[in-house]
Motif scaffolding. Structure first.
Motif, PDB file in Angstrom:
ATOM      1  N   TYR A  55       0.749  -1.222   0.122  1.00 22.97           N
ATOM      2  CA  TYR A  55      -0.009  -0.082   0.091  1.00 22.97           C
ATOM      3  C   TYR A  55       0.873   1.297  -0.285  1.00 22.97           C
ATOM      4  CZ  TYR A  55      -3.610  -3.364   1.290  1.00 22.97           C
ATOM      5  OH  TYR A  55      -4.535  -4.321   1.350  1.00 22.97           O
ATOM      6  N   ARG A  56       0.925   1.794  -1.024  1.00 26.55           N
ATOM      7  CA  ARG A  56       1.608   3.334  -1.085  1.00 26.55           C
ATOM      8  C   ARG A  56       1.042   4.305  -1.676  1.00 26.55           C
ATOM      9  NH1 ARG A  56       4.005  -0.032   1.181  1.00 26.55           N
ATOM     10  NH2 ARG A  56       6.012  -1.114   0.588  1.00 26.55           N
ATOM     11  N   ARG A  57       1.540   5.496  -0.874  1.00 24.20           N
ATOM     12  CA  ARG A  57       0.867   6.987  -1.316  1.00 24.20           C
ATOM     13  C   ARG A  57       1.783   7.517  -2.471  1.00 24.20           C
ATOM     14  NH1 ARG A  57      -0.355  10.411   4.063  1.00 24.20           N
ATOM     15  NH2 ARG A  57      -1.340  11.613   2.445  1.00 24.20           N
ATOM     16  N   TYR A  58       0.921   8.457  -3.106  1.00 22.58           N
ATOM     17  CA  TYR A  58       1.681   9.101  -4.213  1.00 22.58           C
ATOM     18  C   TYR A  58       3.157   9.814  -3.699  1.00 22.58           C
ATOM     19  CZ  TYR A  58       3.077  12.568  -7.718  1.00 22.58           C
ATOM     20  OH  TYR A  58       3.906  13.433  -8.520  1.00 22.58           O
ATOM     21  N   ARG A  59       3.076  10.346  -2.522  1.00 24.89           N
ATOM     22  CA  ARG A  59       4.196  10.984  -1.966  1.00 24.89           C
ATOM     23  C   ARG A  59       5.221  10.149  -1.859  1.00 24.89           C
ATOM     24  NH1 ARG A  59       2.446  12.876   4.089  1.00 24.89           N
ATOM     25  NH2 ARG A  59       2.556  10.762   5.241  1.00 24.89           N
ATOM     26  N   GLN A  60       4.920   8.623  -1.634  1.00 26.35           N
ATOM     27  CA  GLN A  60       5.992   7.810  -1.440  1.00 26.35           C
ATOM     28  C   GLN A  60       6.695   7.350  -2.772  1.00 26.35           C
ATOM     29  OE1 GLN A  60       3.295   5.125   1.013  1.00 26.35           O
ATOM     30  NE2 GLN A  60       5.250   4.507   2.065  1.00 26.35           N
ATOM     31  N   PHE A  61       6.077   7.526  -3.975  1.00 23.74           N
ATOM     32  CA  PHE A  61       6.516   7.386  -5.233  1.00 23.74           C
ATOM     33  C   PHE A  61       7.334   8.503  -5.414  1.00 23.74           C
ATOM     34  CE2 PHE A  61       3.009   4.574  -6.115  1.00 23.74           C
ATOM     35  CZ  PHE A  61       3.339   3.725  -7.033  1.00 23.74           C
ATOM     36  N   SER A  82      24.693   5.865 -13.944  1.00 24.70           N
ATOM     37  CA  SER A  82      23.578   6.521 -14.270  1.00 24.70           C
ATOM     38  C   SER A  82      23.089   5.904 -15.420  1.00 24.70           C
ATOM     39  CB  SER A  82      24.054   8.034 -14.486  1.00 24.70           C
ATOM     40  OG  SER A  82      24.992   7.927 -15.513  1.00 24.70           O
ATOM     41  N   CYS A  83      21.846   6.201 -15.537  1.00 31.90           N
ATOM     42  CA  CYS A  83      20.744   5.444 -16.765  1.00 31.90           C
ATOM     43  C   CYS A  83      19.770   6.435 -16.946  1.00 31.90           C
ATOM     44  CB  CYS A  83      20.522   4.008 -16.401  1.00 31.90           C
ATOM     45  SG  CYS A  83      19.696   3.519 -14.650  1.00 31.90           S
ATOM     46  N   PRO A  84      18.678   6.193 -17.970  1.00 34.01           N
ATOM     47  CA  PRO A  84      17.454   7.034 -18.225  1.00 34.01           C
ATOM     48  C   PRO A  84      16.497   6.273 -16.934  1.00 34.01           C
ATOM     49  CG  PRO A  84      18.460   6.284 -20.238  1.00 34.01           C
ATOM     50  CD  PRO A  84      19.264   5.476 -19.164  1.00 34.01           C
ATOM     51  N   LEU A  85      16.039   7.236 -16.399  1.00 34.58           N
ATOM     52  CA  LEU A  85      14.737   6.922 -15.313  1.00 34.58           C
ATOM     53  C   LEU A  85      13.547   7.170 -15.945  1.00 34.58           C
ATOM     54  CD1 LEU A  85      16.341   8.521 -12.163  1.00 34.58           C
ATOM     55  CD2 LEU A  85      16.252   6.065 -12.971  1.00 34.58           C
ATOM     56  N   PRO A  86      12.596   6.428 -15.350  1.00 30.97           N
ATOM     57  CA  PRO A  86      11.371   6.821 -16.104  1.00 30.97           C
ATOM     58  C   PRO A  86      10.549   8.152 -15.464  1.00 30.97           C
ATOM     59  CG  PRO A  86      10.919   5.158 -14.169  1.00 30.97           C
ATOM     60  CD  PRO A  86      12.409   5.252 -14.714  1.00 30.97           C
ATOM     61  N   VAL A  87       9.628   8.646 -16.249  1.00 27.80           N
ATOM     62  CA  VAL A  87       8.947   9.850 -15.866  1.00 27.80           C
ATOM     63  C   VAL A  87       7.856   9.582 -14.849  1.00 27.80           C
ATOM     64  CG1 VAL A  87       7.950  11.939 -16.661  1.00 27.80           C
ATOM     65  CG2 VAL A  87       9.829  10.908 -18.004  1.00 27.80           C
ATOM     66  N   LEU A  88       7.910  10.160 -13.708  1.00 34.23           N
ATOM     67  CA  LEU A  88       6.884  10.115 -12.844  1.00 34.23           C
ATOM     68  C   LEU A  88       5.618  11.146 -13.143  1.00 34.23           C
ATOM     69  CD1 LEU A  88       5.707   8.679 -10.125  1.00 34.23           C
ATOM     70  CD2 LEU A  88       6.956  10.708  -8.639  1.00 34.23           C
ATOM     71  N   PRO A  89       4.414  10.664 -12.981  1.00 38.93           N
ATOM     72  CA  PRO A  89       3.356  11.865 -13.062  1.00 38.93           C
ATOM     73  C   PRO A  89       3.414  12.933 -12.087  1.00 38.93           C
ATOM     74  CG  PRO A  89       2.376   9.414 -12.884  1.00 38.93           C
ATOM     75  CD  PRO A  89       3.989   9.530 -12.781  1.00 38.93           C
ATOM     76  N   ALA A  90       3.102  14.176 -12.791  1.00 37.77           N
ATOM     77  CA  ALA A  90       3.495  15.164 -11.807  1.00 37.77           C
ATOM     78  C   ALA A  90       2.354  15.354 -10.670  1.00 37.77           C
ATOM     79  CB  ALA A  90       3.255  16.509 -12.812  1.00 37.77           C
TER      80      ALA A  90
END
Length: 339
Positions: A55-61, A82-90
């Motif tokens: 169970y995770r909140r957005y703020r943990q993402f 280092s590597c390309p990271l995925p984009v997190l929803p704003a």
């Protein structure tokens, strides 16, 4: 790099079985702290074949993404990995909380898919491992929309019976009170009087254990605990409130709050919480000062003062040191005012 490609690589094969390889949001649930918030119910699958819910909140993402950007992002010139990271929803600051949470499901699923497809050093990162780890709190939750389903449990390799490595005197164990015959291969069969060695607590209703070299889950109500699991910290704390219905009647109510005891809530969240709990809008919030008089709360500054003054008071475990006194908004008789 896709997960399927990683599986074929020798370095991926050497990773432990509990490394997560996929995660999908199965549901959202509303949780209540000082203000209500939504958590994502995520089904995680591991390299070893286990499945469980977290169970995770957005703020943990958001916190995880910030740490990964600092560690593996292109801005870190000192890290050769280092590597390309995925984009997190704003972040979204305005809107209905449930609608915001529902709109995030698809992009967060895509985010987790990309994250778990990154190179093995990212999969083994401590913060990634902690984010996808099933905590004791996670394991005790019963999904609201999935209550009809049997809880998931991890798979145990049949060529290595777990009972072989158990200390029979130190291990948590239970005695069967009744016969139990499972409805599936996941469930353990036993007879009344048999001793079952406990492996984990799936949730409040189900346990996982082993008997005669067989591992499975079973209802906790069918057994008597002989030696329980070590006590785990419960994230739920309690806020004591005194509700003044009139000048002579006072009700004491303890409200479950999933917030740290040292947290200071915003005034508007505290007021909204009390309105929900007592089903009234015409209420006022107060605290008792050192002289025993009620002081009305009107702003965030007032709440901060109440919290600071309570820090020196004697405390009880899991009970907020400050107490709320809820009165009727237009009832000034509760205050020690001069005639």
């Amino acid at each position: 790099m896709a997960v399927a490609q990683l599986r074929a690589e020798s370095d991926f094969e050497q990773l432990p079985d509990d490394v997560p390889t996929s995660a999908n949001i199965a549901d959202i649930e509303e949780k209540r702290g000082f203000s209500s918030h939504f958590v994502f119910v995520i089904e995680v699958k591991t390299k070893g074949g286990a499945k469980y819910l977290i169970y995770r909140r957005y703020r943990q993402f958001h916190a995880l993404q910030s740490k990964l950007e600092g560690r593996f992002g292109p801005e870190n010139k000192t890290n050769p990995f280092s590597c390309p990271l995925p984009v997190l929803p704003a972040k979204v600051y305005v809107g209905v909380k449930q609608e915001i949470a529902e709109a995030r499901i698809a992009p967060l699923n895509a985010y987790m898919k990309e994250l778990l497809s990154l190179p093995v050093w990212v999969l083994m990162d401590e913060d990634v491992r902690l984010f996808f780890h099933q905590s004791p709190y996670d394991s005790e939750q019963v999904p609201q929309a999935l209550r009809r389903l049997r809880p998931h449990t991890r798979k145990i390799k049949s060529d290595r019976p777990p009972s072989a490595s158990l200390d029979r005197f130190a291990a948590p164990r239970a005695e069967a009170l009744f016969d139990f015959t499972g409805n599936s291969k996941l469930e353990l069969n036993f007879k009344a009087g048999e001793v079952i060695f406990l492996l984990s607590r799936i949730n409040k209703e189900w346990l996982e254990g082993t008997i005669r070299g067989t591992t499975g889950i079973f209802p906790a109500s069918f057994v008597k605990i002989l030696k329980d699991f070590p006590e785990e910290e419960d994230p739920t704390n309690w806020l004591r409130c005194y509700y003044y219905e009139n000048s002579v009647s006072t009700t004491i109510k303890d409200i479950a709050i999933e917030e740290d005891l040292s947290s200071t809530p915003p005034y508007k969240d505290l007021l909204e919480l009390m309105r929900r709990e007592f089903q009234r809008d015409d209420i006022a919030l107060n605290y008792r000062d050192a002289e025993g008089d009620l002081v009305r709360l009107l702003s965030d500054e007032d709440v901060g003062l109440m919290v600071r003054r309570a820090r020196g008071l004697p405390t009880q475990k899991r009970l907020f040191p400050w107490k709320l006194h809820v009165t009727q908004e237009d009832d000034y008789r509760v205050y020690n005012t001069a005639p």
